[in-house]
Design an enzyme around this catalytic site. Structure first.
Site, mmCIF file in Angstrom:
data_model
loop_
_atom_site.group_PDB
_atom_site.id
_atom_site.type_symbol
_atom_site.label_atom_id
_atom_site.label_comp_id
_atom_site.label_asym_id
_atom_site.label_seq_id
_atom_site.Cartn_x
_atom_site.Cartn_y
_atom_site.Cartn_z
ATOM 1 C CE LYS A 224 -1.990 2.821 2.562
ATOM 2 N NZ LYS A 224 -1.901 4.094 1.836
ATOM 3 C CB CYS B 131 13.093 9.239 8.197
ATOM 4 S SG CYS B 131 14.083 8.107 7.215
ATOM 5 C CD GLU C 115 9.564 12.975 11.630
ATOM 6 O OE1 GLU C 115 8.417 12.531 11.793
ATOM 7 O OE2 GLU C 115 10.457 12.365 11.030
ATOM 8 C CD GLU D 283 13.318 0.939 9.539
ATOM 9 O OE1 GLU D 283 13.792 1.963 10.073
ATOM 10 O OE2 GLU D 283 13.877 -0.173 9.622
HETATM 11 P P1 NAD Z 1 2.072 8.283 7.769
HETATM 12 O O1 NAD Z 1 2.327 7.540 9.017
HETATM 13 O O2 NAD Z 1 1.012 9.310 7.761
HETATM 14 O O3 NAD Z 1 1.703 7.277 6.579
HETATM 15 C C1 NAD Z 1 2.555 6.213 6.184
HETATM 16 C C2 NAD Z 1 1.731 5.148 5.510
HETATM 17 O O4 NAD Z 1 0.867 4.559 6.478
HETATM 18 C C3 NAD Z 1 0.818 5.666 4.397
HETATM 19 O O5 NAD Z 1 0.792 4.723 3.354
HETATM 20 C C4 NAD Z 1 -0.528 5.742 5.081
HETATM 21 O O6 NAD Z 1 -1.625 5.636 4.205
HETATM 22 C C5 NAD Z 1 -0.464 4.533 5.990
HETATM 23 N N1 NAD Z 1 -1.369 4.553 7.138
HETATM 24 C C6 NAD Z 1 -1.905 5.637 7.775
HETATM 25 N N2 NAD Z 1 -2.725 5.227 8.774
HETATM 26 C C7 NAD Z 1 -2.684 3.877 8.781
HETATM 27 C C8 NAD Z 1 -3.300 2.871 9.584
HETATM 28 N N3 NAD Z 1 -4.138 3.189 10.574
HETATM 29 N N4 NAD Z 1 -3.029 1.582 9.308
HETATM 30 C C9 NAD Z 1 -2.185 1.240 8.324
HETATM 31 N N5 NAD Z 1 -1.583 2.146 7.517
HETATM 32 C C10 NAD Z 1 -1.820 3.448 7.747
HETATM 33 O O7 NAD Z 1 3.476 8.897 7.348
HETATM 34 P P2 NAD Z 1 3.775 9.888 6.151
HETATM 35 O O8 NAD Z 1 3.270 11.251 6.533
HETATM 36 O O9 NAD Z 1 3.359 9.275 4.876
HETATM 37 O O10 NAD Z 1 5.381 9.884 6.143
HETATM 38 C C11 NAD Z 1 6.165 10.701 6.942
HETATM 39 C C12 NAD Z 1 6.719 9.957 8.144
HETATM 40 O O11 NAD Z 1 7.419 8.802 7.736
HETATM 41 C C13 NAD Z 1 7.699 10.779 8.939
HETATM 42 O O12 NAD Z 1 7.434 10.634 10.310
HETATM 43 C C14 NAD Z 1 9.042 10.153 8.606
HETATM 44 O O13 NAD Z 1 10.048 10.322 9.575
HETATM 45 C C15 NAD Z 1 8.657 8.728 8.442
HETATM 46 N N6 NAD Z 1 9.665 8.002 7.671
HETATM 47 C C16 NAD Z 1 10.494 7.140 8.329
HETATM 48 C C17 NAD Z 1 11.491 6.464 7.622
HETATM 49 C C18 NAD Z 1 12.429 5.513 8.313
HETATM 50 O O14 NAD Z 1 13.109 4.773 7.619
HETATM 51 N N7 NAD Z 1 12.496 5.496 9.632
HETATM 52 C C19 NAD Z 1 11.627 6.669 6.242
HETATM 53 C C20 NAD Z 1 10.769 7.567 5.619
HETATM 54 C C21 NAD Z 1 9.789 8.227 6.331
#
Ligand code: NAD
Length: 484
Positions: free
Chosen positions: A173, A280, A382, A246
């Site tokens: 997804k 991130c 963050e 992650e």
């Molecule tokens: P997000 O948590 O809003 O969404 C990430 C994914 O999760 C999306 O596909 C979203 O649709 C899905 N999602 C949302 N709610 C869900 C649920 N209840 N159940 C299952 N899936 C769900 O994050 P974002 O805004 O897309 O990305 C930014 C974040 O990602 C930042 O906090 C960043 O630090 C983090 N990030 C971490 C890494 C790492 O390797 N640690 C890498 C890239 C980004």
């Protein structure tokens, strides 16, 4: 507007409920395609297809999986031009960045894990020649791969590749904010007749499609925000599903007075602002040894002011647009909070409006803030945008305390020419990934991941293959023939 499709059982199909979400181009703020607003029924279909495909895919020789993954990698390379343009249009990142980083990594992910699998070993524990234990590595089943918008296809393929290399099948997804390259990827899979049901891609919102992926998969690999990670982990734990997380970061960049000054400035700028600060691993808290604080601040702010923000298609621009209006407003609200509490904005700080066709785009200049306590929300939470804070330090002890004061622990960068000091400080900082005199230098074999609220588990090389497999021990008693 172009309607994107889900990819289930080798077919590009519309969502069951025929419902769609607008997909925006951040460079001009206009919607330009429609993303399936999938529900649990779509995920159920994907799960059924993935389960059906599992037997054949998991029982094939690894050379079979290797050959298909290498074919897929080549097809990605053959379509790289389209993917680069699409990734930049969907995310707002500069095209040059998608060309140099994002899209090459997608095919590299498949090549890397296709070949890694050929070298993945099983262990044998010999018990004084009385018995042999050998460990089989078995794929788990259907892997749910959920990814964010900042490195859209790069991170999605970073999960799909090890999952299928290890013999699992996948329901992926992508983020609803950046679905387009995942859609193009599914078209590539369909075009080369990738074995059907092995990779399924379901688009949609997190609360509906995402939560269903957690429900209908056997193992979950999630990258995204810390709070979403908590929801995913809680849901997965109910059925004792293995879960790799992650999550977010608030990474320190540590500048000692004996660093190589010019290169430190360059790297700190890159680490603070690359991809509009939406990585991130970005270093968003810069700790500078007091004796060079003023010199560093002057040089850093001068360079930050020269960072060019604008049309992602223009190769001269360093930064493009923020991913969405909602996210831009969130970043600006954090900057306003800093201003309210006495933070000094040394540069940037306001939305940037471009002229002409891009006037509706979501732009923000690199923003540098000083004067806030290390415990202030701006230095604890963050922001995930082109915003950094400068904080002076004197004693190593205080530095470590400040670095480790947040709930996060993803990465850190240390700049010093004193190896012993860098080594000592690296050992004390709470983070899974530490760089010394560099940033974002990635070797795909290393353990990658965070501690505390930055995640659970490690990705990369054999760590990913371990995650996507279950170890099964077989103990064989050996009949000792000596006295016979
Ligand atoms: P997000 O948590 O809003 O969404 C990430 C994914 O999760 C999306 O596909 C979203 O649709 C899905 N999602 C949302 N709610 C869900 C649920 N209840 N159940 C299952 N899936 C769900 O994050 P974002 O805004 O897309 O990305 C930014 C974040 O990602 C930042 O906090 C960043 O630090 C983090 N990030 C971490 C890494 C790492 O390797 N640690 C890498 C890239 C980004």
């Amino acid at each position: 507007m172009k309607k994107l499709s889900n990819y289930i059982d080798g077919q590009l199909i519309p969502p069951v409920n025929k419902s769609y979400i607008n997909n925006y181009n951040p460079s001009n703020g206009k919607p330009y395609s429609l993303t399936p607003d999938s529900c649990f029924q779509d995920v159920k279909l994907a799960s059924k297809a993935a389960k059906k495909a599992f037997k054949n895919w998991s029982e094939q020789k690894k050379e079979f999986r290797y050959a298909w993954m290498m074919k897929l990698a080549k097809a990605i390379d053959d379509n790289s031009k389209n993917l680069i343009v699409a990734e930049s249009r969907d995310n707002g990142k500069p095209e040059w960045l998608a060309e140099q980083v994002d899209i090459p990594r997608c095919s590299e992910n498949f090549r890397f894990f296709a070949t890694a699998m050929l070298h993945f070993e099983s262990k044998c524990h010999n018990m004084n020649n009385d018995a042999l234990n050998y460990t089989l590595k078995k794929p788990v089943g259907v892997a749910g791969c959920i990814s964010p918008w900042n490195l859209p296809l790069y991170l999605l393929t970073w999960k799909i590749a090890p999952a299928i290399a290890a013999g699992n099948t996948v329901i992926a997804k992508p983020s609803e904010v950046t679905p387009y390259t995942a859609y193009l990827f599914s078209k590539i899979c369909a075009k080369i007749n990738f074995p059907k049901g092995v990779i399924n891609i379901v688009h949609g919102l997190g609360k509906t499609a995402g939560s269903s992926v957690v429900k209908y998969s056997d193992i979950i690999s999630f990258t995204g925000g810390t709070e979403t990670g908590r929801v995913v982990a809680t849901s997965a734990a109910k059925d004792f599903k293995k879960c790799s997380l992650e999550l977010g970061g608030k990474n320190p960049t540590v500048v000692f007075n004996d660093c190589d000054f010019e290169s430190t400035i360059d790297i700190a700028i890159k680490s603070g602002f690359l991809n509009q600060g939406q990585i991130c691993l970005c270093g968003s808290r810069i700790f500078i040894e007091e004796s060079i604080y003023t010199k560093f601040r002057t040089a850093f702010v001068k360079k930050a002011k020269n960072v060019l923000v604008g049309d992602p298609k223009n190769p001269n621009n360093n930064l493009g647009a923020i991913v969405s209006e909602e996210h831009l407003n969130k970043i600006i609200s954090k900057i306003n909070l800093a201003k309210r509490d006495g933070g000094k904005i040394l540069c940037g700080g306001d939305r940037l409006f471009l002229k002409g066709k891009l006037s509706g785009g979501y732009y923000l200049k690199p923003t540098v803030i000083e004067g806030l306590d290390y415990k202030h929300e701006i230095n604890q939470e963050e922001i995930f945008g082109p915003v950094v804070t400068l904080i002076p330090f004197n004693r190593e002890k205080d530095l470590i305390k400040m670095c480790n004061s947040t709930k996060y622990g993803l990465s850190a960068s240390i700049f010093s020419n004193n190896v012993s000091k860098a080594h000592r400080v690296a050992a004390k900082i709470d983070a899974g990934v530490i760089w010394v005199n560099t940033w974002l230098l990635r070797d795909l074999r290393i353990p990658f991941g965070g501690v505390k609220h930055s995640g659970l588990g490690r990705e990369g090389g054999f760590y990913s293959l371990e995650f996507f497999t279950e170890s099964k021990n077989v103990c064989i008693k050996i009949e000792n023939g000596v006295n016979k």
